[in-house]
Design a protein around this motif. Structure first.
Motif, PDB file in Angstrom:
ATOM      1  N   TYR A   1      -7.503   8.182  11.737  1.00  9.26           N
ATOM      2  CA  TYR A   1      -8.883   7.810  11.396  1.00  9.26           C
ATOM      3  C   TYR A   1      -9.698   9.015  10.936  1.00  9.26           C
ATOM      4  CZ  TYR A   1      -7.244   3.764  13.939  1.00  9.26           C
ATOM      5  OH  TYR A   1      -6.489   2.700  14.354  1.00  9.26           O
TER       6      TYR A   1
ATOM      7  N   ASP B   1     -12.076   8.177   8.250  1.00 14.43           N
ATOM      8  CA  ASP B   1     -13.060   7.193   8.715  1.00 14.43           C
ATOM      9  C   ASP B   1     -14.217   7.863   9.456  1.00 14.43           C
ATOM     10  OD1 ASP B   1     -11.397   5.254   7.695  1.00 14.43           O
ATOM     11  OD2 ASP B   1     -10.493   4.745   9.609  1.00 14.43           O
TER      12      ASP B   1
ATOM     13  N   GLU C   1     -17.037   8.614   7.168  1.00 17.56           N
ATOM     14  CA  GLU C   1     -17.754   7.532   6.481  1.00 17.56           C
ATOM     15  C   GLU C   1     -19.137   7.334   7.108  1.00 17.56           C
ATOM     16  OE1 GLU C   1     -16.996   5.994   3.805  1.00 17.56           O
ATOM     17  OE2 GLU C   1     -14.870   6.509   3.564  1.00 17.56           O
ATOM     18  N   ARG C   2     -20.154   7.364   6.287  1.00 21.91           N
ATOM     19  CA  ARG C   2     -21.512   7.157   6.781  1.00 21.91           C
ATOM     20  C   ARG C   2     -21.710   5.705   7.197  1.00 21.91           C
ATOM     21  NH1 ARG C   2     -22.658   9.927   1.887  1.00 21.91           N
ATOM     22  NH2 ARG C   2     -23.147  12.123   2.214  1.00 21.91           N
ATOM     23  N   GLN C   3     -22.363   5.512   8.329  1.00 20.37           N
ATOM     24  CA  GLN C   3     -22.762   4.184   8.768  1.00 20.37           C
ATOM     25  C   GLN C   3     -24.061   3.800   8.047  1.00 20.37           C
ATOM     26  OE1 GLN C   3     -20.626   2.465  10.896  1.00 20.37           O
ATOM     27  NE2 GLN C   3     -19.408   4.282  10.413  1.00 20.37           N
TER      28      GLN C   3
ATOM     29  N   PRO D   1     -23.891   5.256   1.207  1.00 19.90           N
ATOM     30  CA  PRO D   1     -22.465   5.123   1.503  1.00 19.90           C
ATOM     31  C   PRO D   1     -21.674   6.300   0.928  1.00 19.90           C
ATOM     32  CG  PRO D   1     -23.357   3.054   0.714  1.00 19.90           C
ATOM     33  CD  PRO D   1     -24.422   4.076   0.509  1.00 19.90           C
ATOM     34  N   GLY D   2     -20.612   6.663   1.616  1.00 27.83           N
ATOM     35  CA  GLY D   2     -19.779   7.779   1.182  1.00 27.83           C
ATOM     36  C   GLY D   2     -19.305   8.579   2.374  1.00 27.83           C
ATOM     37  N   ARG D   3     -18.637   9.680   2.092  1.00 22.02           N
ATOM     38  CA  ARG D   3     -18.099  10.514   3.162  1.00 22.02           C
ATOM     39  C   ARG D   3     -18.914  11.786   3.322  1.00 22.02           C
ATOM     40  NH1 ARG D   3     -11.646   9.711   1.824  1.00 22.02           N
ATOM     41  NH2 ARG D   3     -11.471   7.620   2.738  1.00 22.02           N
TER      42      ARG D   3
ATOM     43  N   TRP E   1     -18.384  15.104   5.328  1.00 22.29           N
ATOM     44  CA  TRP E   1     -17.422  15.838   6.142  1.00 22.29           C
ATOM     45  C   TRP E   1     -18.098  16.741   7.160  1.00 22.29           C
ATOM     46  CZ3 TRP E   1     -12.709  14.173   6.484  1.00 22.29           C
ATOM     47  CH2 TRP E   1     -12.165  13.445   5.421  1.00 22.29           C
TER      48      TRP E   1
END
Length: 209
Positions: A90, A93, A96-98, A104-106, A108
Protein backbone atom coordinates in the motif's frame (compact mmCIF):
# COMPACT_ATOMS: atom_id res chain seq x y z
CA UNK A 1 14.54 -21.41 -17.92
CA UNK A 2 12.18 -18.63 -18.93
CA UNK A 3 11.49 -17.39 -22.42
CA UNK A 4 14.01 -14.83 -23.68
CA UNK A 5 13.28 -11.29 -24.73
CA UNK A 6 14.43 -10.42 -28.21
CA UNK A 7 15.10 -6.88 -29.37
CA UNK A 8 12.30 -4.55 -30.32
CA UNK A 9 9.60 -2.92 -28.25
CA UNK A 10 8.93 -3.62 -24.61
CA UNK A 11 5.95 -2.05 -22.91
CA UNK A 12 6.77 -0.71 -19.44
CA UNK A 13 3.50 -1.04 -17.58
CA UNK A 14 3.58 2.31 -15.81
CA UNK A 15 2.20 5.83 -16.02
CA UNK A 16 4.99 7.09 -13.73
CA UNK A 17 7.56 9.12 -15.68
CA UNK A 18 10.24 8.67 -13.02
CA UNK A 19 9.87 4.91 -13.02
CA UNK A 20 9.92 4.77 -16.84
CA UNK A 21 13.15 6.79 -16.89
CA UNK A 22 14.84 4.49 -14.36
CA UNK A 23 13.76 1.29 -16.08
CA UNK A 24 14.67 2.57 -19.55
CA UNK A 25 18.18 3.45 -18.32
CA UNK A 26 18.66 -0.02 -16.85
CA UNK A 27 17.54 -1.73 -20.08
CA UNK A 28 19.29 0.64 -22.52
CA UNK A 29 22.29 -1.67 -23.11
CA UNK A 30 20.12 -4.53 -24.37
CA UNK A 31 18.61 -3.09 -27.52
CA UNK A 32 15.07 -2.75 -26.21
CA UNK A 33 12.84 0.16 -27.12
CA UNK A 34 10.94 0.93 -23.92
CA UNK A 35 7.53 2.54 -24.29
CA UNK A 36 5.19 3.25 -21.42
CA UNK A 37 1.65 2.01 -21.02
CA UNK A 38 0.73 5.65 -20.47
CA UNK A 39 2.06 6.73 -23.87
CA UNK A 40 -0.01 3.97 -25.50
CA UNK A 41 -3.13 5.19 -23.72
CA UNK A 42 -3.54 1.93 -21.83
CA UNK A 43 -5.64 2.11 -18.66
CA UNK A 44 -4.13 1.31 -15.29
CA UNK A 45 -5.67 -1.95 -14.04
CA UNK A 46 -6.87 -2.10 -10.43
CA UNK A 47 -4.06 -3.41 -8.24
CA UNK A 48 -6.09 -5.83 -6.18
CA UNK A 49 -3.26 -8.17 -5.21
CA UNK A 50 -2.12 -8.64 -1.62
CA UNK A 51 1.55 -9.07 -2.56
CA UNK A 52 4.08 -7.28 -4.77
CA UNK A 53 4.20 -10.36 -7.03
CA UNK A 54 0.44 -10.42 -7.54
CA UNK A 55 0.24 -6.72 -8.37
CA UNK A 56 3.21 -6.83 -10.74
CA UNK A 57 1.61 -9.72 -12.64
CA UNK A 58 -1.74 -7.90 -12.85
CA UNK A 59 -0.05 -4.91 -14.49
CA UNK A 60 2.24 -6.88 -16.79
CA UNK A 61 -0.50 -9.18 -18.06
CA UNK A 62 -2.90 -6.31 -18.69
CA UNK A 63 -0.31 -4.34 -20.69
CA UNK A 64 0.88 -7.35 -22.70
CA UNK A 65 -2.66 -8.34 -23.65
CA UNK A 66 -3.74 -4.80 -24.54
CA UNK A 67 -0.62 -3.92 -26.55
CA UNK A 68 0.09 -7.32 -28.08
CA UNK A 69 3.72 -6.91 -27.04
CA UNK A 70 5.91 -8.21 -24.22
CA UNK A 71 5.40 -6.10 -21.12
CA UNK A 72 7.38 -5.45 -17.97
CA UNK A 73 5.76 -4.32 -14.76
CA UNK A 74 7.37 -3.23 -11.53
CA UNK A 75 5.65 -3.35 -8.19
CA UNK A 76 7.72 -1.91 -5.43
CA UNK A 77 7.31 -0.44 -2.02
CA UNK A 78 8.66 0.47 1.34
CA UNK A 79 8.31 -1.83 4.33
CA UNK A 80 9.07 -0.65 7.86
CA UNK A 81 10.05 -3.25 10.46
CA UNK A 82 8.47 -1.43 13.42
CA UNK A 83 5.22 -0.99 11.49
CA UNK A 84 4.86 -4.72 10.80
CA UNK A 85 5.97 -4.28 7.21
CA UNK A 86 3.65 -1.41 6.39
CA UNK A 87 3.06 0.41 4.10
CA UNK A 88 4.22 -2.51 1.91
CA UNK A 89 1.91 -3.13 -1.04
CA UNK A 90 0.00 0.00 0.00
CA UNK A 91 3.08 2.24 -0.39
CA UNK A 92 1.51 4.38 -3.12
CA UNK A 93 -1.92 4.38 -1.47
CA UNK A 94 -0.47 6.18 1.55
CA UNK A 95 0.37 9.07 -0.79
CA UNK A 96 -3.16 9.38 -2.21
CA UNK A 97 -4.88 12.51 -0.94
CA UNK A 98 -8.22 12.02 0.78
CA UNK A 99 -11.13 14.33 -0.02
CA UNK A 100 -10.14 16.66 2.83
CA UNK A 101 -6.45 16.81 1.84
CA UNK A 102 -6.70 18.88 -1.34
CA UNK A 103 -6.85 18.09 -5.03
CA UNK A 104 -6.80 14.40 -6.01
CA UNK A 105 -3.33 12.97 -6.61
CA UNK A 106 -0.30 11.73 -4.74
CA UNK A 107 1.51 13.71 -2.09
CA UNK A 108 4.71 11.89 -1.20
CA UNK A 109 5.69 14.34 1.52
CA UNK A 110 2.39 13.56 3.19
CA UNK A 111 3.09 9.83 2.81
CA UNK A 112 6.53 10.18 4.37
CA UNK A 113 4.94 12.15 7.18
CA UNK A 114 2.45 9.36 7.87
CA UNK A 115 5.28 6.86 8.28
CA UNK A 116 7.23 9.23 10.50
CA UNK A 117 4.18 10.01 12.62
CA UNK A 118 3.55 6.33 13.29
CA UNK A 119 7.19 5.76 14.22
CA UNK A 120 7.26 8.75 16.57
CA UNK A 121 4.06 7.58 18.22
CA UNK A 122 5.88 4.38 19.18
CA UNK A 123 8.52 6.33 21.09
CA UNK A 124 12.03 7.73 20.55
CA UNK A 125 13.76 4.35 20.85
CA UNK A 126 11.74 2.71 18.09
CA UNK A 127 14.01 0.98 15.54
CA UNK A 128 13.94 2.64 12.13
CA UNK A 129 14.91 -0.39 10.04
CA UNK A 130 13.20 -0.47 6.66
CA UNK A 131 13.61 -1.99 3.23
CA UNK A 132 12.50 -1.38 -0.30
CA UNK A 133 11.21 -4.37 -2.25
CA UNK A 134 10.89 -4.63 -6.01
CA UNK A 135 9.21 -7.32 -8.05
CA UNK A 136 9.60 -7.32 -11.82
CA UNK A 137 7.06 -9.28 -13.83
CA UNK A 138 7.59 -10.02 -17.51
CA UNK A 139 4.54 -11.11 -19.47
CA UNK A 140 3.99 -12.07 -23.09
CA UNK A 141 0.66 -11.77 -24.93
CA UNK A 142 0.30 -15.58 -25.00
CA UNK A 143 0.34 -15.75 -21.20
CA UNK A 144 3.94 -16.79 -20.50
CA UNK A 145 5.54 -14.91 -17.61
CA UNK A 146 8.65 -14.58 -15.44
CA UNK A 147 9.25 -13.03 -12.01
CA UNK A 148 12.36 -11.39 -10.53
CA UNK A 149 12.59 -10.07 -6.95
CA UNK A 150 14.99 -7.55 -5.42
CA UNK A 151 15.50 -5.84 -2.06
CA UNK A 152 17.65 -3.16 -0.41
CA UNK A 153 17.86 -2.62 3.34
CA UNK A 154 18.37 0.63 5.21
CA UNK A 155 17.04 3.00 7.85
CA UNK A 156 14.58 5.87 7.83
CA UNK A 157 15.59 9.44 8.62
CA UNK A 158 13.67 12.65 9.24
CA UNK A 159 13.28 15.30 7.90
CA UNK A 160 13.40 14.31 4.21
CA UNK A 161 16.65 15.12 2.42
CA UNK A 162 17.52 15.44 -1.27
CA UNK A 163 15.76 16.16 -4.54
CA UNK A 164 17.13 13.50 -6.90
CA UNK A 165 14.73 10.65 -6.16
CA UNK A 166 10.99 10.15 -5.97
CA UNK A 167 8.51 8.50 -3.65
CA UNK A 168 10.01 7.75 -0.24
CA UNK A 169 13.62 8.19 -1.43
CA UNK A 170 14.23 11.37 0.64
CA UNK A 171 13.81 9.51 3.96
CA UNK A 172 15.57 6.22 3.09
CA UNK A 173 19.27 5.82 3.92
CA UNK A 174 20.65 2.55 2.49
CA UNK A 175 22.86 0.46 4.75
CA UNK A 176 26.50 1.54 4.94
CA UNK A 177 25.67 4.98 3.52
CA UNK A 178 25.00 8.40 5.04
CA UNK A 179 23.05 9.94 2.16
CA UNK A 180 19.42 9.25 1.35
CA UNK A 181 18.41 7.75 -1.98
CA UNK A 182 17.30 11.26 -2.99
CA UNK A 183 20.77 12.68 -2.26
CA UNK A 184 22.68 10.03 -4.21
CA UNK A 185 23.48 10.55 -7.86
CA UNK A 186 21.18 8.41 -10.05
CA UNK A 187 24.08 6.16 -11.09
CA UNK A 188 24.93 5.46 -7.45
CA UNK A 189 21.32 4.66 -6.60
CA UNK A 190 20.90 2.45 -9.67
CA UNK A 191 23.92 0.42 -8.61
CA UNK A 192 22.43 -0.59 -5.26
CA UNK A 193 18.67 -0.13 -5.34
CA UNK A 194 15.98 -2.77 -4.93
CA UNK A 195 15.12 -2.23 -8.58
CA UNK A 196 18.77 -2.74 -9.55
CA UNK A 197 18.84 -5.99 -7.57
CA UNK A 198 15.75 -7.27 -9.37
CA UNK A 199 17.09 -6.08 -12.72
CA UNK A 200 20.40 -7.86 -12.16
CA UNK A 201 18.43 -11.08 -11.84
CA UNK A 202 16.33 -10.27 -14.91
CA UNK A 203 19.45 -9.46 -16.95
CA UNK A 204 21.25 -12.63 -15.86
CA UNK A 205 18.24 -14.71 -16.86
CA UNK A 206 17.20 -12.89 -20.01
CA UNK A 207 20.54 -11.79 -21.44
CA UNK A 208 23.00 -14.13 -19.79
CA UNK A 209 25.04 -11.45 -18.05
Amino acid sequence: MSRKLGGGKLVIATHNAGKLKEISALLAPFGLECISAGSLGLPEPPETGKTFVANALIKARAAAEAAGLPALADDSGLSVEALDGRPGVYTADWAERQWFEGEPGRDWYMAMGKVEGLLQAKGPDTPRDAWFSCVLALAWPDGEQAIYEGRVDGDLTWPPRGTLGFGYDPVFVPKDHEQTFAELEPAQKHAMSHRADAFAKLVADQFGG
